[in-house]
Design a protein around this motif. Structure first.
Motif, PDB file in Angstrom:
ATOM      1  N   LEU A  86       0.776  -1.245   0.139  1.00 48.24           N
ATOM      2  CA  LEU A  86       0.130  -0.138  -0.056  1.00 48.24           C
ATOM      3  C   LEU A  86       0.992   1.134   0.148  1.00 48.24           C
ATOM      4  N   LYS A  87       2.151   1.260   0.749  1.00 50.71           N
ATOM      5  CA  LYS A  87       2.956   2.548   0.613  1.00 50.71           C
ATOM      6  C   LYS A  87       3.741   2.669  -0.615  1.00 50.71           C
ATOM      7  N   THR A  88       3.791   1.468  -1.275  1.00 54.23           N
ATOM      8  CA  THR A  88       4.372   1.617  -2.704  1.00 54.23           C
ATOM      9  C   THR A  88       3.323   2.144  -3.765  1.00 54.23           C
ATOM     10  N   PHE A  89       2.221   1.568  -3.527  1.00 53.67           N
ATOM     11  CA  PHE A  89       1.058   2.072  -4.430  1.00 53.67           C
ATOM     12  C   PHE A  89       0.505   3.518  -4.077  1.00 53.67           C
ATOM     13  N   HIS A  90       0.779   4.097  -2.881  1.00 53.65           N
ATOM     14  CA  HIS A  90       0.566   5.518  -2.398  1.00 53.65           C
ATOM     15  C   HIS A  90       1.594   6.447  -3.114  1.00 53.65           C
ATOM     16  N   THR A  91       2.800   5.843  -3.031  1.00 56.98           N
ATOM     17  CA  THR A  91       4.150   6.594  -3.555  1.00 56.98           C
ATOM     18  C   THR A  91       3.791   6.668  -5.121  1.00 56.98           C
ATOM     19  N   ARG A  92       3.301   5.556  -5.888  1.00 53.09           N
ATOM     20  CA  ARG A  92       3.198   5.784  -7.101  1.00 53.09           C
ATOM     21  C   ARG A  92       1.899   6.487  -7.384  1.00 53.09           C
ATOM     22  N   HIS A  93       0.615   6.602  -6.595  1.00 51.79           N
ATOM     23  CA  HIS A  93      -0.281   7.758  -7.055  1.00 51.79           C
ATOM     24  C   HIS A  93       0.147   9.159  -7.151  1.00 51.79           C
ATOM     25  N   ALA A  94       1.286   9.409  -5.892  1.00 55.78           N
ATOM     26  CA  ALA A  94       1.787  10.776  -5.953  1.00 55.78           C
ATOM     27  C   ALA A  94       2.634  11.234  -7.084  1.00 55.78           C
ATOM     28  N   ALA A  95       3.346  10.245  -7.651  1.00 54.40           N
ATOM     29  CA  ALA A  95       4.158  10.375  -8.865  1.00 54.40           C
ATOM     30  C   ALA A  95       3.005  10.220 -10.200  1.00 54.40           C
ATOM     31  N   GLU A  96       2.138   9.717 -10.107  1.00 54.14           N
ATOM     32  CA  GLU A  96       1.053   9.763 -11.171  1.00 54.14           C
ATOM     33  C   GLU A  96       0.306  11.181 -11.110  1.00 54.14           C
ATOM     34  N   ARG A  97       0.143  11.559  -9.921  1.00 56.15           N
ATOM     35  CA  ARG A  97      -0.664  12.664  -9.906  1.00 56.15           C
ATOM     36  C   ARG A  97       0.129  14.233 -10.392  1.00 56.15           C
ATOM     37  N   LEU A  98       1.510  13.950  -9.922  1.00 52.37           N
ATOM     38  CA  LEU A  98       2.415  14.848 -10.304  1.00 52.37           C
ATOM     39  C   LEU A  98       2.693  14.987 -11.853  1.00 52.37           C
ATOM     40  N   LYS A  99       2.727  13.854 -12.526  1.00 51.98           N
ATOM     41  CA  LYS A  99       2.940  13.712 -13.934  1.00 51.98           C
ATOM     42  C   LYS A  99       1.879  14.174 -14.718  1.00 51.98           C
ATOM     43  N   ALA A 100       0.423  13.872 -14.027  1.00 54.20           N
ATOM     44  CA  ALA A 100      -0.790  14.427 -15.029  1.00 54.20           C
ATOM     45  C   ALA A 100      -0.897  15.616 -14.793  1.00 54.20           C
TER      46      ALA A 100
END
Length: 245
Positions: A156-170
């Motif tokens: 879940l922590k890994t997925f949360h970090t990925r969310h943040a990166a995807e939000r920044l990129k989008a």
């Protein structure tokens, strides 16, 4: 109406059929609505007044349910190993470890305490026609706080970090509703999409196709015991933690 009942119990909900209780509930609401329509003289009669779920359909559905075979522990481990690199590994874990698909779809990050390692299940999200319907879990027992085992917490922590990166990129194109199960643009996953993804991953891994909620070999009707039993079934106990990492 009889044809509607037959469709609901045999092919409704993506071909799996709807449970007899859900069909009875739907019929009850239809009858109430039509009774009101009769009272207002909008229709001549209530065509659902005498519609019931046939006993034969109940028996056939019960037989199909009894014939479902959950995964063996080896199949569970094989699937988890095969989807470890998948973007939705964390949601897959939650589905396999006790959450209903609708609960996974309705889960928000605000309900996940990544520091304390606790998850609160309060809402479900389903698609009714073309409208997304969000509501509380079916029962008070369904609203529960669940401790997260270390491997699930890491995922879940890994997925949360990925969310943040995807939000920044989008950037501004990201649809941030706070939900856990979204695509890289923040768009919500429906139940159908979650099921489709799970079935596709089962095909890719080469394991037997089963419903996510039926997959683990151990079941319990007590929420806490249910969660703990699935930890064991999925090999998520302490003896397996290093491997899942």
């Amino acid at each position: 109406m009889d044809e509607l009942v037959l469709w609901m119990m045999t092919t409704g909900r993506s071909g799996n059929g709807v449970g007899a209780y859900s069909v009875e509930l739907a019929l009850s609401r239809i009858r109430s609505a039509l009774n009101e329509a009769v009272r207002r003289k909008l229709v001549v009669r209530n065509v659902a007044q005498f519609t019931r779920v046939p006993r034969q359909l109940r028996r056939e559905q019960a037989q199909r349910k009894a014939a479902r075979k959950p995964w063996t522990e080896e199949e569970v481990k094989e699937f988890l190993h095969g989807v470890k690199a998948d973007r939705l590994f964390a949601p897959m874990l939650l589905s396999l470890l006790g959450l209903r698909p609708a609960e996974v779809c309705g889960l928000k990050w605000s309900a996940v305490d990544l520091e304390a390692g606790v998850l609160k299940v309060e809402m479900t999200r389903t698609l009714v026609g073309t409208v997304v319907e969000e509501k509380q879990t079916k029962t008070q027992a369904g609203q529960r706080a669940l401790p997260l085992p270390a491997p699930v917490l890491v995922a879940l922590k890994t997925f949360h970090t990925r969310h943040a990166a995807e939000r920044l990129k989008a950037g501004e194109a990201y649809q941030d509703g706070g939900y856990l199960l979204v695509d890289k643009w923040g768009r919500l996953f429906t139940l159908e999409r979650l099921r489709y993804h799970a079935y596709r991953m089962m095909d890719l891994v080469g394991v037997r196709k089963v419903r996510l909620y039926d997959a683990p070999p151990q079941r319990s009707h007590v929420p806490g015991d249910h969660w703990r039993a699935r930890h064991s079934a999925c090999g998520m106990g302490r003896s397996r933690q290093r491997r899942v990492h």
